[in-house]
Design an enzyme around this catalytic site. Structure first.
Site, PDB file in Angstrom:
ATOM      1  N   SER A 148       0.951  -1.338  -0.112  1.00 47.86           N
ATOM      2  CA  SER A 148      -0.118  -0.005  -0.064  1.00 47.86           C
ATOM      3  C   SER A 148       0.854   1.211  -0.058  1.00 47.86           C
ATOM      4  O   SER A 148       2.069   1.104   0.539  1.00 47.86           O
ATOM      5  CB  SER A 148      -0.585   0.094   1.094  1.00 47.86           C
ATOM      6  OG  SER A 148      -1.404   1.414   1.625  1.00 47.86           O
ATOM      7  N   TYR A 161      -3.439  -0.008   9.760  1.00 45.93           N
ATOM      8  CA  TYR A 161      -3.305  -0.397   8.624  1.00 45.93           C
ATOM      9  C   TYR A 161      -1.998  -0.212   8.098  1.00 45.93           C
ATOM     10  O   TYR A 161      -1.221  -0.837   7.385  1.00 45.93           O
ATOM     11  CB  TYR A 161      -4.256   0.353   7.872  1.00 45.93           C
ATOM     12  CG  TYR A 161      -4.198   0.047   6.418  1.00 45.93           C
ATOM     13  CD1 TYR A 161      -3.742   0.947   5.321  1.00 45.93           C
ATOM     14  CD2 TYR A 161      -5.182  -1.101   5.855  1.00 45.93           C
ATOM     15  CE1 TYR A 161      -3.846   0.510   3.914  1.00 45.93           C
ATOM     16  CE2 TYR A 161      -5.152  -1.369   4.617  1.00 45.93           C
ATOM     17  CZ  TYR A 161      -4.594  -0.648   3.550  1.00 45.93           C
ATOM     18  OH  TYR A 161      -4.744  -1.096   2.261  1.00 45.93           O
TER      19      TYR A 161
HETATM   20  P1  NAP Z   1     -10.964  -4.966   0.286  1.00 43.83           P
HETATM   21  O1  NAP Z   1     -12.238  -4.406   0.613  1.00 43.83           O
HETATM   22  O2  NAP Z   1      -9.557  -4.587   1.177  1.00 43.83           O
HETATM   23  O3  NAP Z   1     -11.023  -6.795   0.866  1.00 43.83           O
HETATM   24  C1  NAP Z   1     -10.487  -7.658   0.159  1.00 43.83           C
HETATM   25  C2  NAP Z   1     -11.175  -9.205   0.357  1.00 43.83           C
HETATM   26  O4  NAP Z   1     -10.714  -9.591   1.662  1.00 43.83           O
HETATM   27  C3  NAP Z   1     -12.630  -8.704   0.744  1.00 43.83           C
HETATM   28  O5  NAP Z   1     -13.604  -9.554  -0.061  1.00 43.83           O
HETATM   29  C4  NAP Z   1     -12.909  -9.070   2.181  1.00 43.83           C
HETATM   30  O6  NAP Z   1     -13.986  -9.561   2.748  1.00 43.83           O
HETATM   31  C5  NAP Z   1     -11.672 -10.135   2.178  1.00 43.83           C
HETATM   32  N1  NAP Z   1     -11.254 -10.486   3.634  1.00 43.83           N
HETATM   33  C6  NAP Z   1     -11.363  -9.643   4.706  1.00 43.83           C
HETATM   34  N2  NAP Z   1     -10.691 -10.368   5.836  1.00 43.83           N
HETATM   35  C7  NAP Z   1     -10.457 -11.493   5.535  1.00 43.83           C
HETATM   36  C8  NAP Z   1     -10.184 -12.735   6.016  1.00 43.83           C
HETATM   37  N3  NAP Z   1      -9.885 -12.650   7.393  1.00 43.83           N
HETATM   38  N4  NAP Z   1     -10.404 -13.903   5.535  1.00 43.83           N
HETATM   39  C9  NAP Z   1     -10.523 -13.991   4.310  1.00 43.83           C
HETATM   40  N5  NAP Z   1     -10.923 -12.772   3.666  1.00 43.83           N
HETATM   41  C10 NAP Z   1     -10.904 -11.644   4.068  1.00 43.83           C
HETATM   42  O7  NAP Z   1     -10.668  -5.073  -1.190  1.00 43.83           O
HETATM   43  P2  NAP Z   1      -9.678  -4.053  -2.070  1.00 43.83           P
HETATM   44  O8  NAP Z   1      -9.905  -2.634  -1.956  1.00 43.83           O
HETATM   45  O9  NAP Z   1      -9.955  -4.590  -3.329  1.00 43.83           O
HETATM   46  O10 NAP Z   1      -8.131  -4.371  -1.407  1.00 43.83           O
HETATM   47  C11 NAP Z   1      -7.556  -5.578  -1.558  1.00 43.83           C
HETATM   48  C12 NAP Z   1      -6.072  -5.385  -1.072  1.00 43.83           C
HETATM   49  O11 NAP Z   1      -5.536  -4.380  -1.643  1.00 43.83           O
HETATM   50  C13 NAP Z   1      -6.202  -5.217   0.534  1.00 43.83           C
HETATM   51  O12 NAP Z   1      -4.927  -5.891   1.090  1.00 43.83           O
HETATM   52  C14 NAP Z   1      -6.052  -4.007   0.679  1.00 43.83           C
HETATM   53  O13 NAP Z   1      -5.427  -3.333   1.863  1.00 43.83           O
HETATM   54  C15 NAP Z   1      -5.040  -3.488  -0.653  1.00 43.83           C
HETATM   55  N6  NAP Z   1      -5.105  -2.028  -0.888  1.00 43.83           N
HETATM   56  C16 NAP Z   1      -6.169  -1.569  -1.358  1.00 43.83           C
HETATM   57  C17 NAP Z   1      -6.246  -0.284  -1.967  1.00 43.83           C
HETATM   58  C18 NAP Z   1      -7.298   0.532  -2.454  1.00 43.83           C
HETATM   59  O14 NAP Z   1      -7.232   1.760  -2.579  1.00 43.83           O
HETATM   60  N7  NAP Z   1      -8.641  -0.168  -2.465  1.00 43.83           N
HETATM   61  C19 NAP Z   1      -4.928   0.339  -2.146  1.00 43.83           C
HETATM   62  C20 NAP Z   1      -3.713  -0.252  -1.774  1.00 43.83           C
HETATM   63  C21 NAP Z   1      -3.887  -1.442  -1.015  1.00 43.83           C
HETATM   64  P3  NAP Z   1     -14.896  -8.516   3.382  1.00 43.83           P
HETATM   65  O15 NAP Z   1     -15.588  -7.877   2.126  1.00 43.83           O
HETATM   66  O16 NAP Z   1     -15.931  -9.460   3.928  1.00 43.83           O
HETATM   67  O17 NAP Z   1     -14.186  -7.481   4.113  1.00 43.83           O
HETATM   68  C1  GCO Z   2      -6.995   5.362   3.218  1.00 38.67           C
HETATM   69  C2  GCO Z   2      -6.975   4.305   2.280  1.00 38.67           C
HETATM   70  C3  GCO Z   2      -5.532   3.719   1.790  1.00 38.67           C
HETATM   71  C4  GCO Z   2      -5.992   2.643   0.447  1.00 38.67           C
HETATM   72  C5  GCO Z   2      -4.260   2.363   0.094  1.00 38.67           C
HETATM   73  C6  GCO Z   2      -3.424   3.444  -0.351  1.00 38.67           C
HETATM   74  O1  GCO Z   2      -7.804   5.264   4.187  1.00 38.67           O
HETATM   75  O2  GCO Z   2      -6.111   6.039   3.435  1.00 38.67           O
HETATM   76  O3  GCO Z   2      -7.877   3.166   2.407  1.00 38.67           O
HETATM   77  O4  GCO Z   2      -5.130   3.254   2.853  1.00 38.67           O
HETATM   78  O5  GCO Z   2      -6.559   1.659   0.870  1.00 38.67           O
HETATM   79  O6  GCO Z   2      -3.982   1.258   1.050  1.00 38.67           O
HETATM   80  O7  GCO Z   2      -2.418   2.839  -0.893  1.00 38.67           O
END
Ligand code: NAP
Ligand code: GCO
Length: 267
Positions: A148, A161
């Protein structure tokens, strides 16, 4: 020597993407399927797994879906054994499952802090520990940890986080250090701000019809002047999952539209 483009192929490989019913994990799995991989995913409950199965089917992608809480070590060990029996040993693991809690640190219950650490840092360790022995035996493996911007930067309200994602960057480097000798590559993929349900609260249109203040801020901080989409991650993830990156190890590949390189646009 001419470059062999088949190094980007995942034909014959089995990929497990955790938490991949939707969002970033789903897009990564879709890209892997296009490159020929057999796709396995899990999510935390049956409803999400069924939702994911339907979404993959709509795209014409055959997948194997399982319910598994990635924080439950016993369940994870059983999941990996089940995948090896039903499908094949895992060649590519993507630790994608994650949660976030946006609470000012001084108001955050330690139980909430621990929960985020458990899902976003301890679970990737549990998952990697479960697949590495088989990868060692077979002499190859790819582990991709979804990091992230918070692996590098802090922000108000996301102390747990950021601590987890910062730790995940170092876990990535340590798996590289300990298992590179077995031809196992472990790298991080660092999405910027991506349009998924997780970030929806940061993009809500305000009562006066204006963009959310964070949305405005983020666009000024991004040279690309836009949020990323899950599709933006498909190519970078495929690179890290393929033989084309066999000499890349312990790195975090940021897919952020340039945020980390940019001071931000003057208001
Ligand atoms: P997300 O909302 O973070 O969730 C990913 C999936 O993981 C959801 O289906 C969630 O289920 C599931 N999950 C949560 N806890 C779990 C557990 N204990 N066991 C199995 N599955 C579990 O989706 P996303 O935004 O696509 O993010 C995916 C990854 O990218 C995450 O690691 C997030 O931190 C990272 N990330 C996201 C962003 C962004 O901007 N979106 C940026 C950087 C990194 P639920 O729906 O029930 O929670
Ligand atoms: C926040 C956002 C971010 C993104 C991501 C950024 O509240 O700052 O959720 O944390 O999820 O991780 O890379």
């Amino acid at each position: 020597m001419a470059f062999d483009m088949s190094k980007f192929s995942l034909a014959g490989k089995t990929a497990l993407v955790t938490g991949a019913s939707y969002g970033i994990g789903f897009a990564i799995a879709e890209g892997f399927a296009a490159a020929g991989a057999t796709i396995v995913f899990n999510d935390i409950n049956e409803e999400l797994v069924q939702k994911g199965m339907a979404a993959y089917a709509e795209k014409g992608i055959k997948v194997h879906g399982y319910v598994c809480d990635v924080t439950d070590e016993e369940a994870v060990m059983a999941l990996i054994a089940r995948i090896e029996k039903d499908v094949a040993p895992v060649d590519i693991l993507v630790n994608n499952a994650g949660i976030i809690r946006r609470i000012p640190m001084h108001e955050m219950e330690s139980s909430e802090f621990r929960k985020v650490i458990d899902v976003d840092l301890v679970a990737p360790y549990i998952m990697a520990k479960a697949v590495i022995p088989s990868m060692m035996k077979r002499g190859h493996g790819k582990i991709i940890n979804i990091c992230s911007m918070m692996s590098e930067l802090g922000r108000e309200t996301v102390s747990a986080y950021a601590s987890a994602k910062g730790g995940l960057k170092m876990l990535t480097r340590n798996i590289c250090s300990e298992y590179g000798q077995y031809n196992i590559q472990c790298n991080g993929l660092g999405p910027g701000y991506i349009e998924t349900p997780q970030t929806a609260p940061l993009r809500e249109i305000q009562p006066d019809g204006s963009r959310h203040p964070f949305d405005q801020f983020l666009r000024a901080k991004t040279p690309a002047e836009r949020w990323g989409t899950p599709e933006d991650l498909m190519g970078p993830a495929l690179f890290l999952a393929s033989e084309a990156s066999d000499f890349v190890n312990g790195q975090v590949l940021y897919v952020d539209g340039g945020i980390l390189a940019y001071i931000g646009r003057q208001p």
